[in-house]
Design an enzyme around this catalytic site. Structure first.
Site, PDB file in Angstrom:
ATOM      1  N   CYS A  33      -2.296  -9.220  36.603  1.00 25.47           N
ATOM      2  CA  CYS A  33      -1.028  -9.593  36.347  1.00 25.47           C
ATOM      3  C   CYS A  33       0.323 -10.196  36.840  1.00 25.47           C
ATOM      4  O   CYS A  33       1.517 -11.096  36.324  1.00 25.47           O
ATOM      5  CB  CYS A  33      -1.230  -9.308  34.352  1.00 25.47           C
ATOM      6  SG  CYS A  33      -0.688  -7.464  34.549  1.00 25.47           S
ATOM      7  N   CYS A 102      -5.426  -3.594  31.721  1.00 24.56           N
ATOM      8  CA  CYS A 102      -3.493  -3.498  31.611  1.00 24.56           C
ATOM      9  C   CYS A 102      -3.487  -1.386  31.930  1.00 24.56           C
ATOM     10  O   CYS A 102      -2.592  -1.028  31.571  1.00 24.56           O
ATOM     11  CB  CYS A 102      -3.434  -3.656  30.378  1.00 24.56           C
ATOM     12  SG  CYS A 102      -3.500  -5.531  30.163  1.00 24.56           S
TER      13      CYS A 102
HETATM   14 FE1  FES Z   1      -0.248  -7.373  32.343  1.00 21.60          FE
HETATM   15 FE2  FES Z   1      -1.440  -6.178  30.097  1.00 21.60          FE
HETATM   16  S1  FES Z   1      -1.766  -8.526  30.912  1.00 21.60           S
HETATM   17  S2  FES Z   1      -0.325  -5.589  31.891  1.00 21.60           S
END
Ligand code: FES
Length: 127
Positions: A33, A102
């Site tokens: 992400c 995450c």
């Molecule tokens: Fe990036 Fe959770 S979406 S750390």
């Protein structure tokens, strides 16, 4: 999407911040992400006496970092290296499958901080 325990931890995270006079600092990015996590630790006689985190991440990143930092305080650096994101997720009673990545941030940031601590120790020893 999140269970109650994750939401409560996210709403009241522990150990948020940055230890200025830290003994080790680790900053990692999440390849999935692009979010960032930084953990700083204080170490005395190879035992982690304090840990703090700051993140540009989601609720799952905040909740897992809160739990992970809480868990490693009081551990030796060797014990802390064995902490897995799976154990943190288990403590939080699960994360949605798309949020598991995450939880890897905190584990990696702790490992990076310990690596930095060890590097500084060996530099000191070499002087
Ligand atoms: Fe990036 Fe959770 S979406 S750390």
């Amino acid at each position: 999407m999140y269970n109650e325990k994750v939401m409560q931890t996210f709403a009241n995270p522990k150990h948020v911040g940055y230890i200025e006079d830290n003994d080790g600092a680790g900053k990692v990015g999440n390849a999935t992400c692009g979010d960032i996590m930084e953990i700083t630790i204080k170490v005395k006689d190879d035992v982690i006496t304090d840990a703090k985190f700051r993140t540009f991440g989601c609720a799952a990143a905040v909740a897992t970092s809160s739990v992970a930092t809480d868990m490693v305080i009081g551990m030796t650096v060797d014990e802390a290296l064995k902490l897995t994101n799976a154990r943190v997720v288990e403590y939080l009673e699960g994360l949605p499958p798309q949020k598991i990545h995450c939880s890897v941030l905190a584990e990696e940031a702790i490992k990076a901080a310990i690596e930095d601590y060890r590097k500084r120790q060996s530099e000191k020893a070499g002087k």
